[in-house]
Motif scaffolding. Structure first.
Motif, PDB file in Angstrom:
ATOM      1  N   LEU A  30     -10.188  -6.662   7.892  1.00  0.00           N
ATOM      2  CA  LEU A  30      -9.027  -6.604   7.000  1.00  0.00           C
ATOM      3  C   LEU A  30      -9.462  -6.443   5.540  1.00  0.00           C
ATOM      4  CD1 LEU A  30      -6.998  -9.565   8.538  1.00  0.00           C
ATOM      5  CD2 LEU A  30      -6.395  -7.142   8.678  1.00  0.00           C
ATOM      6  N   PRO A  31      -8.593  -5.857   4.710  1.00  0.00           N
ATOM      7  CA  PRO A  31      -8.880  -5.886   3.268  1.00  0.00           C
ATOM      8  C   PRO A  31      -8.867  -7.318   2.772  1.00  0.00           C
ATOM      9  CG  PRO A  31      -6.686  -4.970   3.706  1.00  0.00           C
ATOM     10  CD  PRO A  31      -7.333  -5.176   5.037  1.00  0.00           C
ATOM     11  N   HIS A  32      -9.599  -7.573   1.692  1.00  0.00           N
ATOM     12  CA  HIS A  32      -9.687  -8.955   1.239  1.00  0.00           C
ATOM     13  C   HIS A  32      -9.733  -9.030  -0.288  1.00  0.00           C
ATOM     14  CE1 HIS A  32     -13.812  -7.527   1.987  1.00  0.00           C
ATOM     15  NE2 HIS A  32     -14.068  -8.136   0.847  1.00  0.00           N
ATOM     16  N   MET A  72       7.956  -8.250   7.806  1.00  0.00           N
ATOM     17  CA  MET A  72       7.235  -9.475   7.422  1.00  0.00           C
ATOM     18  C   MET A  72       5.780  -9.147   7.097  1.00  0.00           C
ATOM     19  SD  MET A  72       6.415 -12.893   9.655  1.00  0.00           S
ATOM     20  CE  MET A  72       8.117 -13.427   9.758  1.00  0.00           C
ATOM     21  N   SER A  73       5.289  -9.745   6.042  1.00  0.00           N
ATOM     22  CA  SER A  73       3.871  -9.602   5.694  1.00  0.00           C
ATOM     23  C   SER A  73       3.120 -10.856   6.117  1.00  0.00           C
ATOM     24  CB  SER A  73       3.710  -9.383   4.192  1.00  0.00           C
ATOM     25  OG  SER A  73       4.312  -8.180   3.790  1.00  0.00           O
ATOM     26  N   SER A  81      -5.316  -9.463  13.550  1.00  0.00           N
ATOM     27  CA  SER A  81      -5.573  -8.076  13.169  1.00  0.00           C
ATOM     28  C   SER A  81      -4.337  -7.407  12.565  1.00  0.00           C
ATOM     29  CB  SER A  81      -6.071  -7.278  14.372  1.00  0.00           C
ATOM     30  OG  SER A  81      -5.095  -7.301  15.404  1.00  0.00           O
ATOM     31  N   ASP A  82      -3.158  -8.006  12.776  1.00  0.00           N
ATOM     32  CA  ASP A  82      -1.942  -7.427  12.186  1.00  0.00           C
ATOM     33  C   ASP A  82      -1.643  -7.998  10.806  1.00  0.00           C
ATOM     34  OD1 ASP A  82      -1.341  -9.919  13.138  1.00  0.00           O
ATOM     35  OD2 ASP A  82       0.589  -9.367  14.033  1.00  0.00           O
ATOM     36  N   ALA A  83      -2.528  -8.839  10.287  1.00  0.00           N
ATOM     37  CA  ALA A  83      -2.325  -9.349   8.919  1.00  0.00           C
ATOM     38  C   ALA A  83      -2.561  -8.234   7.906  1.00  0.00           C
ATOM     39  CB  ALA A  83      -3.264 -10.519   8.642  1.00  0.00           C
ATOM     40  N   ASP A  84      -1.956  -8.395   6.730  1.00  0.00           N
ATOM     41  CA  ASP A  84      -2.083  -7.377   5.696  1.00  0.00           C
ATOM     42  C   ASP A  84      -3.382  -7.513   4.906  1.00  0.00           C
ATOM     43  OD1 ASP A  84       0.732  -5.934   5.503  1.00  0.00           O
ATOM     44  OD2 ASP A  84       1.036  -8.047   5.997  1.00  0.00           O
TER      45      ASP A  84
END
Ligand SMILES: [Fe+2]
Ligand SMILES: [Fe+2]
Length: 277
Positions: free
Chosen positions: A71-73, A1-2, A39-42
């Motif tokens: 996180l990247p954004h 899952m993303s 923090s576990d989001a992509d």
């Protein structure tokens, strides 16, 4: 899952405006919450109205604030933005071949397509508050939709359909019916994510589910008939969280300032026996 975090309608100002929420503090608070709990989001996608008045100084502040985000954004533009000032402040971001700030992000379960619906230059208000996808941007969208066998999730500042708020419906995406004709012909748009309205709204339009998330600095009061698109009330801000699996999209909205989640977790140990609510 993303997992994709959605921030929208930051409305960063070059100078604080008396009587208005502190947009810088709101964004930094959201970033801290995202760093702590997501923090576990992509990635994080910011769906436009980054600055309130499109000033370079506001984008410089935004760039500084974003250094705190772990996180990247992806940054997108809305009707309050200025494309040239934005690109000056973010030289690492490359517009597409026609100068629009658009990009595709491929996740294992879905293709994310981030559209630039900013109607300018020239910026001639109030006309520029309307969203637009010109022929060049629609051709780019066609190519993005055609170039994958994954389901697609569209991110766009302006909704392409009415939400019931007279003022915001007056500045939605122009040519919405033609836009929907176009994406329905592709048949692979699984969800559409928007900002602009400054309120949590979900539903479907012509069979395509959509989610609209709250602003960080002012929400649309539930007064459908008012023709004042500056009307806002300082209800708690929120960010969105999309859980994307092969089975579909779950869209959450987190009013991040309301609850001390660490305190709740501490008071409710993972393995403690408790009666279900
Ligand atoms: Fe906005
Ligand atoms: Fe907007």
């Amino acid at each position: 899952m993303s997992r994709v975090v959605v921030l929208t309608d930051l409305h960063i100002r070059a100078e604080p405006e008396p009587g208005k929420p502190d947009a810088d503090a709101r964004l930094l608070s959201a970033i801290d919450h995202i760093n702590r709990y997501q923090s576990d989001a992509d990635l994080v996608i910011v769906t436009g109205d980054l600055a309130h008045s499109g000033e370079r100084a506001a984008y410089d502040k935004l760039a500084s604030h974003l250094t705190r985000l772990a996180l990247p954004h992806v940054l997108m533009l809305g009707n309050h933005d200025n494309r040239a000032a934005f690109l000056d402040a973010f030289p690492q971001i490359s517009p597409d071949e026609n100068g629009h700030v658009q990009q595709v992000v491929d996740l294992p379960e879905a293709r994310l397509i981030c559209l630039d619906t900013l109607n300018g230059p020239p910026y001639s208000y109030p006309f520029s508050h309307l969203g637009v996808l010109c022929a060049e941007r629609l051709a780019w969208l066609d190519a993005a939709l055609s170039g994958t066998d994954r389901p697609c999730i569209l991110f766009m500042h302006h909704p392409a359909h009415k939400t019931g708020f007279a003022a915001m419906d007056a500045i939605m995406l122009m040519h919405g019916p033609a836009f929907y004709d176009r994406i329905l012909a592709h048949g692979n748009v699984a969800h559409i994510v928007c900002g602009h309205v400054h309120r949590t709204i979900s539903g479907s339009h012509r069979g395509v589910p959509f989610s609209i998330f709250k602003s960080l600095v002012g929400q649309m009061p539930m007064l459908f008939d008012l023709m004042d698109f500056h009307m806002e009330t300082d209800e708690p801000p929120a960010y969105g969280l999309l859980m994307i699996s092969d089975d579909g999209v779950v869209a959450h909205s987190e009013d991040f300032g309301l609850t001390d989640l660490d305190a709740l977790r501490a008071a409710s140990p993972q393995n403690a026996s408790s009666q279900p609510k």
